[in-house]
Design a protein around this motif. Sequence first.
Motif, mmCIF file in Angstrom:
data_model
loop_
_atom_site.group_PDB
_atom_site.id
_atom_site.type_symbol
_atom_site.label_atom_id
_atom_site.label_comp_id
_atom_site.label_asym_id
_atom_site.label_seq_id
_atom_site.Cartn_x
_atom_site.Cartn_y
_atom_site.Cartn_z
ATOM 1 N N LEU A 100 8.649 50.778 -7.835
ATOM 2 C CA LEU A 100 9.934 50.065 -7.793
ATOM 3 C C LEU A 100 9.740 48.599 -7.422
ATOM 4 N N ASP A 101 8.886 48.334 -6.411
ATOM 5 C CA ASP A 101 8.590 46.949 -6.046
ATOM 6 C C ASP A 101 7.921 46.218 -7.202
ATOM 7 N N CYS A 102 6.980 46.890 -7.832
ATOM 8 C CA CYS A 102 6.271 46.280 -8.959
ATOM 9 C C CYS A 102 7.243 45.895 -10.063
ATOM 10 N N ARG A 103 8.091 46.810 -10.425
ATOM 11 C CA ARG A 103 9.082 46.557 -11.487
ATOM 12 C C ARG A 103 10.018 45.409 -11.105
ATOM 13 N N CYS A 111 6.390 36.576 -10.932
ATOM 14 C CA CYS A 111 5.234 37.373 -10.540
ATOM 15 C C CYS A 111 4.249 37.465 -11.710
ATOM 16 N N TRP A 112 3.031 37.024 -11.475
ATOM 17 C CA TRP A 112 1.982 37.058 -12.495
ATOM 18 C C TRP A 112 1.314 38.431 -12.520
ATOM 19 N N ASP A 113 1.089 39.009 -11.337
ATOM 20 C CA ASP A 113 0.387 40.281 -11.265
ATOM 21 C C ASP A 113 0.785 41.003 -9.981
ATOM 22 N N TYR A 114 0.517 42.282 -9.960
ATOM 23 C CA TYR A 114 0.835 43.143 -8.821
ATOM 24 C C TYR A 114 -0.386 44.032 -8.626
#
Length: 173
Positions: A100-103, A111-114
Amino acid sequence: KEVRGMGNLDTVNARLLLVEDNPRAMDMLNRWLVRFGYQFLTEARSAAEANQFISKEHFDVIVADMRMEAADSAFTIIDEVRQRNISSVVIVFTANETWLDCRKAFRQRVCWDYISKNMEGTNPYEELHNSIQEAISYFNRWGNRNDEVWIIENNTELLEKFRGQYIAVINHT
């Protein structure tokens, strides 16, 4: 107004802001990035401290932990970058990853990457380095969309001052 030529970014001249509240994790992050050749590293221990740095200095890449003084600290940083309309990219580097945080992070368009610190079978610091290098390569090739919009909005003034000259624009300068 001074117009500076901007050379290509690389590992040596990229400016990174590292945001991590855990001293041991910050030390490890810093040591790995120095090992990879990064020289301009600024440390912040909270999202609030990071936002103070962001308001005063330019960073090419911001590496932010997700969970610090607040459960969603990286989002505070992402929001600040987005609201200021600056060209820094944010890489979330966290041990408390959720899809959920990533999405949500990617939907912010900053955000470039997670990257999970808990990756199995690979070194997360190498993955972080690869991600930073991809971001640098992208900006060296394509520039920054925010600056393109600024150029369009300031086209008349730019043409009056710099007609017939080559100029480079980064972070609205």
